[in-house]
Design a protein around this motif. Structure first.
Motif, PDB file in Angstrom:
ATOM      1  N   SER A  78      -7.709  -3.095  -2.913  1.00 22.49           N
ATOM      2  CA  SER A  78      -8.042  -4.349  -3.479  1.00 22.49           C
ATOM      3  C   SER A  78      -9.243  -4.901  -2.605  1.00 22.49           C
ATOM      4  O   SER A  78     -10.253  -5.423  -3.117  1.00 22.49           O
ATOM      5  N   ALA A  93     -12.287  -3.000  -3.438  1.00 20.94           N
ATOM      6  CA  ALA A  93     -12.768  -3.495  -4.835  1.00 20.94           C
ATOM      7  C   ALA A  93     -13.466  -4.619  -4.674  1.00 20.94           C
ATOM      8  O   ALA A  93     -13.960  -5.440  -5.713  1.00 20.94           O
ATOM      9  N   SER A  99      -7.520  -7.477 -16.104  1.00 16.98           N
ATOM     10  CA  SER A  99      -9.002  -7.225 -15.601  1.00 16.98           C
ATOM     11  C   SER A  99      -8.847  -6.849 -14.154  1.00 16.98           C
ATOM     12  O   SER A  99      -9.678  -6.159 -13.471  1.00 16.98           O
ATOM     13  N   ALA A 100      -8.078  -7.056 -13.268  1.00 16.83           N
ATOM     14  CA  ALA A 100      -7.859  -6.635 -12.027  1.00 16.83           C
ATOM     15  C   ALA A 100      -7.693  -4.861 -12.016  1.00 16.83           C
ATOM     16  O   ALA A 100      -8.162  -4.272 -11.554  1.00 16.83           O
ATOM     17  N   ILE A 130     -11.487  -7.629  -4.543  1.00 17.21           N
ATOM     18  CA  ILE A 130     -10.861  -8.514  -5.397  1.00 17.21           C
ATOM     19  C   ILE A 130      -9.593  -8.960  -4.601  1.00 17.21           C
ATOM     20  O   ILE A 130      -9.230  -8.232  -3.639  1.00 17.21           O
ATOM     21  N   GLU A 158      -8.788  -3.098 -14.673  1.00 17.56           N
ATOM     22  CA  GLU A 158      -9.865  -2.414 -14.724  1.00 17.56           C
ATOM     23  C   GLU A 158     -10.698  -2.009 -13.647  1.00 17.56           C
ATOM     24  O   GLU A 158     -11.454  -1.222 -13.494  1.00 17.56           O
ATOM     25  N   THR A 159     -10.982  -3.404 -12.498  1.00 17.76           N
ATOM     26  CA  THR A 159     -11.506  -3.340 -11.535  1.00 17.76           C
ATOM     27  C   THR A 159     -10.985  -2.183 -10.431  1.00 17.76           C
ATOM     28  O   THR A 159     -11.924  -1.545  -9.901  1.00 17.76           O
ATOM     29  N   LEU A 160      -9.934  -2.009 -10.368  1.00 17.69           N
ATOM     30  CA  LEU A 160      -9.399  -1.160  -9.590  1.00 17.69           C
ATOM     31  C   LEU A 160      -9.623   0.236 -10.094  1.00 17.69           C
ATOM     32  O   LEU A 160      -9.977   1.136  -9.184  1.00 17.69           O
ATOM     33  N   CYS A 161      -9.612   0.674 -11.464  1.00 23.30           N
ATOM     34  CA  CYS A 161      -9.540   1.651 -11.691  1.00 23.30           C
ATOM     35  C   CYS A 161     -11.146   2.203 -11.680  1.00 23.30           C
ATOM     36  O   CYS A 161     -11.362   3.410 -11.123  1.00 23.30           O
ATOM     37  N   ALA A 162     -12.148   1.259 -11.663  1.00 23.61           N
ATOM     38  CA  ALA A 162     -13.650   1.716 -11.555  1.00 23.61           C
ATOM     39  C   ALA A 162     -13.813   2.023 -10.057  1.00 23.61           C
ATOM     40  O   ALA A 162     -14.500   2.648  -9.710  1.00 23.61           O
ATOM     41  N   ALA A 163     -13.017   1.285  -9.060  1.00 23.39           N
ATOM     42  CA  ALA A 163     -13.143   1.437  -7.620  1.00 23.39           C
ATOM     43  C   ALA A 163     -12.443   2.555  -7.125  1.00 23.39           C
ATOM     44  O   ALA A 163     -12.976   3.122  -5.944  1.00 23.39           O
ATOM     45  N   ASP A 167      -3.163   0.606 -16.995  1.00 21.26           N
ATOM     46  CA  ASP A 167      -2.904  -0.539 -15.854  1.00 21.26           C
ATOM     47  C   ASP A 167      -2.096  -0.172 -14.833  1.00 21.26           C
ATOM     48  O   ASP A 167      -1.734  -0.888 -13.979  1.00 21.26           O
TER      49      ASP A 167
END
Lengths: 621, 223
Positions: free
Chosen positions: B191, B194, B122-123, B196, B125-130, B167
């Motif tokens: 991070s 993003a 999930s991290a 997180i 994914e978040t980083l990918c989006a950011a 990933d």
């Protein structure tokens, strides 16, 4: 790799000194797990840095891995941070090489180097998913064995170890691994294996002996309870070190460990007969490796490890018959490789100035001398055949050859010691300082450093002092304070001493009996591990553990054994006669020196093992 | 004679520090039987340098060493002798002879390619989006540890490229003797952007890069 690999990798990010757990060293042995018939987990009950400095492990690791159908992998005690994470994540103790859990091995072996590592043995078994108590261990759980110097009094560990190997391990280890391998194949019950092991010379299976004792804990008898177990277990002796196995390669750690160098064992045993020294009795008789064997080993080990330093190891390297020739030959052989050679346990009466001059060509580390006691009287009591004049000559030689750092080792709390003997320690250190200043300024190195270390005497089994109780903690503390005060006025000397609490517990266990198994269990339950590390050692917790077990530690540490009393380790035959030890005990009382065996046989008992001791029956008692 | 070689520091060894890897390589040179050169002086040591220190925690696929030899050795013989003297975790993949007058590899490193695998899905994914928004910033100030303490540094110009591939974050980062961006700095900044916590990552340095006459970045061993 283990299915827990991801979890292990995640843990490694969080711990201090992760390289302790990662392996992958040069010369580490990796075999296909399913291709071998016997998996042996060699366990060193202390941290990686300590264990990787241990010669015995290197020998046995190489020995077992030379067998095509067997594999030997290493285990060490994880540090507290790693242990806590493993418990939290449910990761069992895993081997350095393949990361298999301890419980997956057919046989696991602990080396017993010092008493204060015993809690680590229990903690490692628990962490590895192995039942701690031998009698409760399941049919197909690993067979738990142990060996090493402390196995000569195996009794405090009798509840936990299935079989002890007594004496030199080079031959008996393979007899035991083969027996376990064959038993595994046969599917016979575990009790059968124990009997098979008991028939191997040098193997002691504690479950096969009944111990009777009185209310005070005095042993009345130790009797085998089955025909396979011998009344006394005779120690194993490798008769010829030139034909005995010695590794020509061993794993080279990435991080610096305590002894990070090639260790070349030049001889085993010692002929001096110091009365406090357990190793001096246990490793008898003296056996030397020949010059040719050593040169060949040194070359191969240098080639296989790439180490830049080599130490000649033995109990008394200065006594090696042709030491100067050996050093000259090794220096010549390894000149191109620029290997420096160090002599660790120099004895002050044996090293020739010549060899001092040769070692200094390579490197000048500090020189260690061990007079052990401060006066001639007390040195005679302990049979440390060293005089003040010897010491002065040797340190003068060292100072004039350019050394400026000297360590002096002493013991306090020795039998018959008085405060006069303590004054002698201060006096001797002062004279060593004097020797330095007596060397002309232009001939000596600058910056004198004299370190005086005083450890507390611990009575050990199989020594002439085994009957003595240890000096009390109060008395030892008073003596340490006395010396500390006295040394305040001696310039250039740094005085060190060890905490007497640790020596006290060592004394409890060194001469202890089977009852101590309860104390060990209680101590581990209360969280005692890595007790040899002063920052983790908790004396109070240990005292609570003794209380839990309903035992008085004083009754172990301070216990004086009667002359005719049966010792808890009486059924282990070290080869040394009880009558010899008693004779030495009596001579100590009279401060009478006993000569070095090389000058004539003193009849210690090994002479009856035909052909084992080269000095047997030479001369007359 | 100078030999430049590429070697691996496997994932298993990622916690071994630079100096320990260096010592392991020196011992391997001693074991190899190759005619290695020693420094002059009272405490002679093997003449060996690494192009760039690799941080504790990171694996390396094509790290670069330079060794000096007293006699001529063919590159393939160098590789064969060293690989016989090295554990499987530290094998050499190539070697070439370099001119004595060439600057030290250390001085030629310009950048490095990293593969940063985010172990938490999930991290990742978040980083990918950011990531696109993160890179679109004019400046990215993050803390850099130096000998004299922690210094806020703008790392935007040091990020030569960065993209998420599943990933895994693939990044080309400036790495010169004077200034460099470590993967940890990039992860901290990304991070934080993003929103997180910094996730656990497995860092692999894929290669070190140098520059040809045209200013083009190439694997250092090929420059």
């Amino acid at each position: 790799m283990s299915p827990c690999n991801d979890k292990i990798e995640a843990m490694l990010e969080k711990v201090q000194k992760a390289p302790r757990y990662t392996g992958g060293e040069m010369n580490a042995v990796h075999k296909d797990w399913d291709s071998v018939a016997l998996h042996y987990g060699f366990c060193f009950p202390d941290t990686y840095e300590v264990g990787m400095s241990h010669l015995g492990m290197k020998i046995l690791y190489g020995l077992v891995n030379r067998e095509p159908d067997q594999v030997c992998e290493r285990f060490f005690m994880p540090w507290t941070d790693m242990k806590a994470l493993m418990e939290e994540e449910g990761i069992p103790l895993f081997s350095v090489e393949s990361r298999h859990a301890l419980s997956e091995f057919d046989m696991i072996g602990f080396t017993l180097q010092y008493e204060m590592s015993y809690t680590n043995i229990l903690a490692m078994m628990r962490l590895g998913g192995v039942t701690v108590l031998s009698r409760e261990r399941g049919e197909r759980e690993p067979v738990v064995v142990a060996g090493g110097p402390c196995a000569f009094n195996p009794e405090p560990l009798a509840d936990f170890i299935d079989a002890f190997m007594i004496g030199d391990g080079e031959e008996v280890t393979l007899l035991v691994t083969a027996a376990v391998r064959d038993w595994k194949k046969s599917g016979a019950p575990r009790s059968e294996l124990l009997k098979t092991l008991a028939r191997i010379e040098g193997v002691y299976v504690p479950a096969l002996y009944d111990v009777a004792c009185d209310d005070a804990g005095r042993i009345l008898s130790v009797t085998p309870n089955c025909p396979e177990a011998p009344a006394r277990v005779k120690k194993c002796v490798v008769t010829d070190l030139n034909t005995a196995y010695y590794p020509r390669s061993f794993p080279v750690p990435y991080t610096e460990v305590v002894f990070d160098r090639i260790m070349l064992e030049i001889m085993r045993g010692c002929t001096r007969g110091c009365r406090f020294c357990q190793a001096g009795m246990l490793y008898r008789p003296v056996r030397e490796r020949s010059l040719e064997t050593l040169r060949s080993l040194a070359k191969d080990l240098e080639r296989a490890t790439g180490y830049e330093e080599m130490s000649l190891s033995s109990l008394s390297s200065g006594d090696y018959t042709c030491l100067p020739e050996l050093i000259r030959a090794l220096m010549k052989d390894l000149e191109k490789e620029r290997v420096s050679i160090s002599l660790p346990s120099l004895r002050i009466d044996s090293v020739l100035k010549e060899s001092l001059e040769e070692t200094q060509k390579m490197r000048k580390t500090s020189l260690t001398f061990a007079p052990e006691a401060g006066t001639q009287r007390l040195r005679d009591v302990i049979n440390k055949g060293v005089t003040e004049q010897d010491l002065m000559e040797k340190v003068t030689d060292a100072f004039s050859c350019g050394w400026n750092a000297v360590k002096l080792y002493f013991m306090i709390g020795l039998p018959t010691e008085t405060y006069e003997d303590l004054d002698g320690i201060v006096d001797l250190a002062r004279k060593v300082v004097g020797c330095y200043f007596a060397v002309p300024k232009d001939k000596r190195a600058r910056g004198l450093r004299v370190t005086v270390s005083a450890s507390s005497f611990v009575p050990k089994p199989v020594t002439p002092f085994q009957w003595y109780g240890q000096d009390t903690q109060e008395s030892l503390k008073a003596k340490q304070q006395y010396l500390k005060e006295k040394f305040r006025s001696v310039k250039g000397v740094n005085f060190n001493y060890h905490t007497p609490e640790l020596s006290y517990l060592e004394a409890c266990f060194s001469r202890g009996d089977r009852r101590l198994g309860r104390v060990l269990l209680a101590a581990v339950d209360r969280g005692c591990i890595l007790d040899g590390w002063s920052d983790l050692f908790s004396f109070e917790t240990w005292m609570q553990a003794f209380a839990d077990a309903g035992l008085d530690p004083d009754s172990f540490a301070y216990r004086e054994f009667g002359r005719d009393e049966i010792m808890p380790w009486e059924h282990i035959d070290s080869g040394i006669d009880r009558s010899f030890l008693l004779r030495e005990y009596d001579r100590a009382q009279e401060a009478r020196v006993t000569r070095d065996c090389r000058l004539g046989c003193n009849g210690c008992g090994l002479q009856k093992w035909k052909g084992v001791c080269g000095y047997a029956n030479a001369g007359h008692v | 004679m100078r030999m430049l070689a590429t070697f691996e520091k496997s994932e298993r060894l990622r916690h071994i520090g630079h100096l320990d890897i260096m010592r392991a390589m020196q011992r391997a040179l001693r074991r190899s039987g190759l005619p290695v050169s020693y420094s002059k002086g009272f405490n002679p040591h093997i003449l060996l340098t690494f192009a760039s220190a690799l941080s504790v925690g990171a694996a390396g696929e094509r790290e670069i060493l330079e060794a000096t030899l007293d006699e001529a050795v063919a590159p393939e013989d160098f590789v064969a002798a060293m690989n016989g003297a090295l554990p499987p975790e530290m094998q050499l993949s190539s070697a070439r002879i370099v001119d004595d007058r060439r600057p030290a590899a250390m001085a030629m490193v310009k950048a490095a390619d990293y593969r940063i695998r985010v172990t938490d899905a999930s991290a990742a994914e978040t980083l990918c989006a950011a990531l696109p928004g993160f890179l679109a910033q004019g400046e990215i100030v993050t803390d850099r540890k130096t000998k004299s303490g922690i210094k806020p540094t703008d790392i935007r110009p040091l990020i030569l490229s960065a993209e998420m591939d599943g990933d895994t974050l693939r990044a080309r980062l400036t790495a010169t003797e004077a200034v460099s961006c470590k993967p940890g700095m990039l992860m901290n900044a990304l991070s934080a952007f993003a929103g997180i916590e910094v996730p656990r990552v497995m860092v692999t340095r894929e290669r070190l890069l140098g520059e040809n006459e045209d200013g083009q970045l190439l694997p250092l061993e090929a420059v």
